[in-house]
Scaffold this motif. Structure first.
Motif, short mmCIF file in Angstrom:
data_model
loop_
_atom_site.label_atom_id
_atom_site.label_comp_id
_atom_site.label_asym_id
_atom_site.label_seq_id
_atom_site.Cartn_x
_atom_site.Cartn_y
_atom_site.Cartn_z
N GLY A 110 118.07 23.32 5.29
CA GLY A 110 117.73 23.81 6.03
C GLY A 110 116.98 24.79 7.14
O GLY A 110 116.73 25.03 8.14
N TYR A 111 116.71 25.71 5.55
CA TYR A 111 116.31 26.82 6.28
C TYR A 111 115.14 27.10 5.36
O TYR A 111 114.11 26.22 4.77
N PRO A 112 113.74 27.94 6.17
CA PRO A 112 112.22 28.17 5.67
C PRO A 112 112.18 28.10 4.53
O PRO A 112 111.39 27.60 3.50
N SER A 113 113.38 29.02 3.69
CA SER A 113 113.57 29.27 2.41
C SER A 113 113.24 28.24 1.07
O SER A 113 112.94 28.76 0.11
N PHE A 114 113.86 26.90 1.44
CA PHE A 114 114.03 26.13 0.63
C PHE A 114 112.12 25.21 0.61
O PHE A 114 112.89 25.24 -0.82
N ASN A 115 111.48 25.53 1.03
CA ASN A 115 109.92 25.65 0.79
C ASN A 115 109.28 26.93 0.44
O ASN A 115 108.23 26.32 -0.97
N ARG A 116 110.07 27.87 0.49
CA ARG A 116 109.39 28.69 0.45
C ARG A 116 109.21 28.75 -1.30
O ARG A 116 108.12 29.93 -1.48
N MET A 117 110.19 28.98 -1.55
CA MET A 117 110.86 29.12 -2.64
C MET A 117 110.01 29.39 -4.15
O MET A 117 109.69 29.76 -4.78
N TYR B 93 113.54 29.22 -9.27
CA TYR B 93 112.93 28.72 -7.97
C TYR B 93 112.03 27.40 -7.05
O TYR B 93 111.33 26.48 -7.00
N ASP B 94 112.86 26.36 -7.52
CA ASP B 94 113.40 25.11 -7.13
C ASP B 94 114.14 25.74 -5.82
O ASP B 94 115.21 26.60 -5.30
N GLU B 95 114.40 24.17 -5.05
CA GLU B 95 115.91 24.07 -3.75
C GLU B 95 117.27 24.63 -4.54
O GLU B 95 117.43 24.82 -3.11
N GLU B 96 117.43 24.33 -5.48
CA GLU B 96 118.97 24.36 -5.52
C GLU B 96 118.53 25.72 -5.83
O GLU B 96 119.83 26.61 -5.87
N HIS B 97 117.86 26.57 -5.92
CA HIS B 97 117.65 28.21 -6.30
C HIS B 97 117.89 28.69 -4.63
O HIS B 97 118.66 29.75 -4.56
N ALA B 98 117.34 28.00 -4.11
CA ALA B 98 117.16 28.64 -2.51
C ALA B 98 118.34 28.59 -2.40
O ALA B 98 118.76 29.15 -1.17
N ALA B 99 119.51 27.08 -2.94
CA ALA B 99 120.98 26.50 -1.79
C ALA B 99 121.65 27.93 -2.63
O ALA B 99 122.36 28.29 -1.49
N TRP B 100 121.04 28.16 -3.50
CA TRP B 100 122.42 29.61 -4.52
C TRP B 100 122.26 30.61 -3.23
O TRP B 100 123.37 31.36 -3.35
N PHE B 101 120.79 30.80 -3.44
CA PHE B 101 120.93 32.22 -1.79
C PHE B 101 121.79 32.24 -0.79
O PHE B 101 122.29 32.77 -0.44
N GLU B 102 121.39 31.08 -0.44
CA GLU B 102 121.61 31.08 1.28
C GLU B 102 122.75 30.90 1.22
O GLU B 102 123.49 31.26 1.74
#
Length: 595
Positions: free
Chosen positions: A373-380, A459-468
Motif C-alpha cells: 500500500g505504500y509508494p516504496s513498493f514501486n520505488r524499491m 529490491y523487489d516488492e517482497e523486499h519493500a514489504a520486509w522494510f515496511e
C-alpha cells in the motif's frame, strides 16, 4: 490489556524492591486504570507489578499478578490471547483445573503443560513475565508481531522490565541517557528497536523470550515463533477466497471481549473492510469512531459516510480543529514515552473512543505492509539501479538542494539501513551532524554500526514489504499506536496482524500479492462486493491530520527564535515557506526540548 513491570535484584532489600515496582506501576496507571497488584518472592528477590485494563472476565478472578491453583507459576500479563478458548478446552481435556475464565490463566496452565513450547501456541498480542518457582526461571515473552511493547534492563545481577521506558526512570532503576538516541531519532523519525533513550534499556525482540536463571543471575534470549509463508498460493480465485475467510476469522477472534468494543473508521480501504466485516457479526452491533476536519484536503467524512450507511451500530464522529491540537499538544508530548514524529492522530482518536465508552477498538494497521500500500513498493526497484553507481556519486548528493535528492547520500553506506533511510529517512547524516554538533563520521557510525543483513538485496516488492513491516510498522506505527492509545486506557487490536492471516498473505505468489498499478489490489478485489466503490477507487490518503498547516501556525513549533543553531532556524523558515515536510520540524522541535 494492561501494563506490567518488575524487578529481580538480590542486592536490594525486599522493601525497596516493592517500593520501586510500586512506583513503576504508578507511572503506568494510565494503561491499566481498573486495578493493580503486586507479587513478591523474597527468596529470589523478585517483585512483579501489574496495572489492569479489564476486558476479559473483568471481575476479581482476573486480578494480577496471577498464579495457578498450586501457586507454582506466577504471571504479570499485558495483551490478549485470541485463541485462549480452544487452548483452554485442550487443557480441560487432560484434567487441568481453572478458577477463572481469563486468557491469563490459560497462559499459565499451557506453560505448566507444555513448557516454553506453549508460547508458540498463543495467537494474539502479548507481553508477559512468567516466574516458574520450581524451575528457578523467569521468562519475559513478546508476541510474534511485536504489537505489545516489552523493555528490559540488565545491570550486573539484576533484571528490570516494564511496558514503557518512563517506568525505569520513575523507579530510579537507571537515569543514564543513551547519547546516540538523538542521532537515530533525527534519521528515522523514531528510535528504532532495540534502542531507547536510556542506555542499556532495550526492547525485547518480537517472537522471542528472555529466560532469566535465578541461581546464576544469567539470561539467554531465544526465538519461539516466526511468521513464515505456507505453501504458495498461485490461483487468483483461491487467493481471494482465502483472504476473505482468513480476515473474517481474524476479525471474529479479535471482537472477543467482555467490554465495549468498536472500530477506528478513517474512511480508507483497510478500516472500511474491518468495519463492514465486524458489522456482519449479529451478536453485537459494532460501534465506529471517526474523525473529520474543517480542512477539506484532509477531510474523509464523505468516504466514512459511504461505509456508515451500511453499518447498523452506533456511529461516533468528532471534529478536530487547530485549537484542539494547540490545547492538547503538551499532553500529547508528555504521553509519547519516547520521541516520535507519529502518533498524534492515534492519540486523538483514542481520546474520543475512550470518551465514547469504549475499552477496545480494531485498527487497520498492517494491511499496507502486507499488500503493497505504500509508494516504496514501486520505488524499491529503482534502488537496484542506484546501487550500481559509484560510491563517490552518493557522497556528492549532499550538495543537492532538495531533501529528496540529498537523501541519496545514505547510499554511500553499503548497508540495508541506507536503503531504508533513502525511502523513509528524515535528515541526512551531514545535517544531523550540524544539528547535534557532532562529526558526520560519528553519525554514520551510530546509524550503520549494527550487523548488515545481506539477504536484503533483491529490491523487489517482497523486499519493500520486509522494510515496511520490520522497520516502519514495527518501530513507529505499532509502538506509537500502543503508547498513545494506552495513555487513554484504550486497547487497539490489529486483525491484519493475526498470525494466521499474515502467514496466508506471505504465501501468496508475488504476482498476486502485489500490483504495480493499484496498491492493495488483491485485498480490494477480495472485498469488492462489500466495499463502496468510492472507498477503493480513489488515491491513497492515509490516516493523517492537517499538520502542515497546524504546525506552521503553532506558536512554539514555528518560532525560529526558539531553536538553537543557524541550521535549525533556517529549517523552521523553510518549513514556514512550505519547502519541507512537517515531520522534520516536529523532530527538530522535540530535539530542542531534550538536548
Amino acid at each position: 490489556m494492561c501494563r506490567i513491570a518488575g524487578i529481580i535484584a538480590k542486592r536490594i532489600s525486599h522493601h525497596e524492591l516493592t517500593e520501586k515496582v510500586s512506583l513503576m506501576c504508578d507511572v503506568l496507571k494510565h494503561g491499566g486504570p481498573d486495578d493493580g497488584g503486586i507479587f513478591s518472592d523474597e527468596h529470589v528477590s523478585l517483585v512483579f507489578g501489574h496495572r489492569r485494563l479489564s476486558i476479559i472476565d473483568p471481575g476479581i478472578n482476573g486480578h494480577q499478578p496471577m498464579a495457578d491453583v498450586n501457586k507454582r507459576v506466577w504471571i504479570t500479563f499485558n495483551g490478549e490471547i485470541y485463541n485462549y478458548l480452544p487452548i483452554r478446552e485442550q487443557l480441560l481435556a487432560v484434567g487441568v483445573v481453572f478458577h477463572s475464565f481469563t486468557d491469563t490463566e490459560v497462559i499459565i496452565n499451557a506453560y505448566l503443560q507444555w513448557g516454553v513450547s506453549s508460547f508458540s501456541k498463543l495467537r494474539g498480542m502479548f507481553a508477559f513475565a512468567l516466574y516458574d518457582i520450581k524451575g528457578g526461571t523467569t521468562f519475559l515473552v513478546r508476541d510474534a508481531s511485536g504489537v505489545k511493547p516489552l523493555y528490559y534492563y540488565v545491570n550486573g545481577k539484576s533484571l528490570s522490565f516494564a511496558s514503557e521506558v518512563r517506568a525505569f526512570k520513575s523507579a530510579g532503576t537507571t537515569h543514564e541517557t543513551d547519547h546516540s538516541w538523538p542521532v537515530r531519532f533525527l534519521a528515522f523519525g523514531h528510535i528504532p528497536e532495540p534502542f531507547t533513550t536510556l542506555k542499556n534499556v532495550l526492547s525485547l525482540q518480537k517472537g522471542h523470550y528472555l529466560a532469566w536463571q535465578h541461581d546464576s543471575c544469567t539470561y539467554q534470549i531465544r526465538p519461539f515463533y516466526q511468521i513464515t509463508a505456507k505453501p504458495g498460493i498461485i490461483s487468483l480465485e483461491d487467493a481471494k477466497a482465502q483472504i476473505r475467510a482468513g480476515l473474517q476469522t481474524a476479525v471474529n477472534r479479535q471482537l472477543m471481549a467482555d467490554a465495549p468494543i468498536g472500530v477506528f473508521l478513517s474512511g480508507g480501504t483497510d478500516s472500511s473492510i474491518l468495519s463492514l466485516l465486524a458489522n456482519q457479526q449479529t451478536e453485537q452491533q459494532i460501534k465506529t469512531i471517526s474523525i473529520y476536519f474543517n480542512e477539506k484536503n484532509y477531510d474523509e467524512s464523505a468516504y466514512q459516510n459511504n461505509v456508515l450507511q451500511q453499518i447498523s451500530g452506533e456511529k461516533y464522529t468528532h471534529l478536530v480543529k487547530q485549537k484542539d491540537f494547540e490545547e492538547y499538544f503538551p499532553k500529547i508530548i508528555a504521553d509519547m514515552d519516547l520521541p516520535t514524529t507519529d502518533g498524534i492522530n492515534t492519540w486523538f482518536i483514542s481520546k474520543y473512543a475512550h470518551q465514547d465508552g469504549l475499552k477496545a477498538v480494531l485498527s487497520g494497521v498492517g494491511a499496507d505492509e502486507l499488500f503493497g500500500g505504500y509508494p516504496s513498493f514501486n520505488r524499491m526497484k529503482y534502488l537496484r539501479y542506484l546501487r550500481k553507481l559509484p560510491s563517490f556519486l552518493f557522497k556528492a548528493a549532499n550538495y543537492f538542494q532538495t531533501d529528496r535528492h540529498r537523501k541519496i547520500s545514505f547510499l554511500a553506506n553499503e548497508h540495508y539501513l541506507g536503503d531504508y533511510l533513502l525511502l523513509r529517512g528524515l535528515f541526512v547524516a551531514s545535517d544531523i551532524a550540524r544539528i547535534l554538533d557532532r562529526s558526520a563520521g560519528e553519525v554514520n557510525e551510530i546509524l550503520f554500526s549494527e550487523q548488515n543483513l545481506n539477504h536484503l538485496n533483491r529490491y523487489d516488492e517482497e523486499h519493500a514489504a520486509w522494510f515496511e513491516t520490520n522497520l516502519y510498522m514495527q518501530n513507529q506505527l505499532l509502538r506509537d499506536t500502543d503508547v498513545m492509545s494506552m495513555s487513554h486506557g484504550l486497547e487497539v487490536r490489529v486483525p491484519f496482524l493475526d498470525e494466521d492471516f499474515q502467514e496466508l498473505a506471505l504465501s501468496l505468489a508475488p504476482g498476486i500479492r502485489f500490483d504495480s498499478y493499484q496498491p492493495k489490489k488483491i485485498l480490494i478485489d477480495s472485498f469488492r462486493d462489500l466495499l463502496p466503490e468510492p472507498t477503493w477507487n480513489r488515491p491513497k490518503m492515509g490516516f493523517t491530520f492537517p499538520f502542515q498547516e497546524w504546525m506552521s501556525r503553532h506558536g512554539e513549533i514555528s518560532n525560529e527564535k526558539l531553536y538553537k543553531g543557524r541550521f535549525a532556524k533556517n529549517e523552521v523558515l523553510k518549513f514556514k515557506n512550505g519547502q519541507i515536510h512537517w515531520s522534520k520540524i516536529f523532530a527538530l522541535y522535540q530535539i530542542q526540548q531534550h538536548v
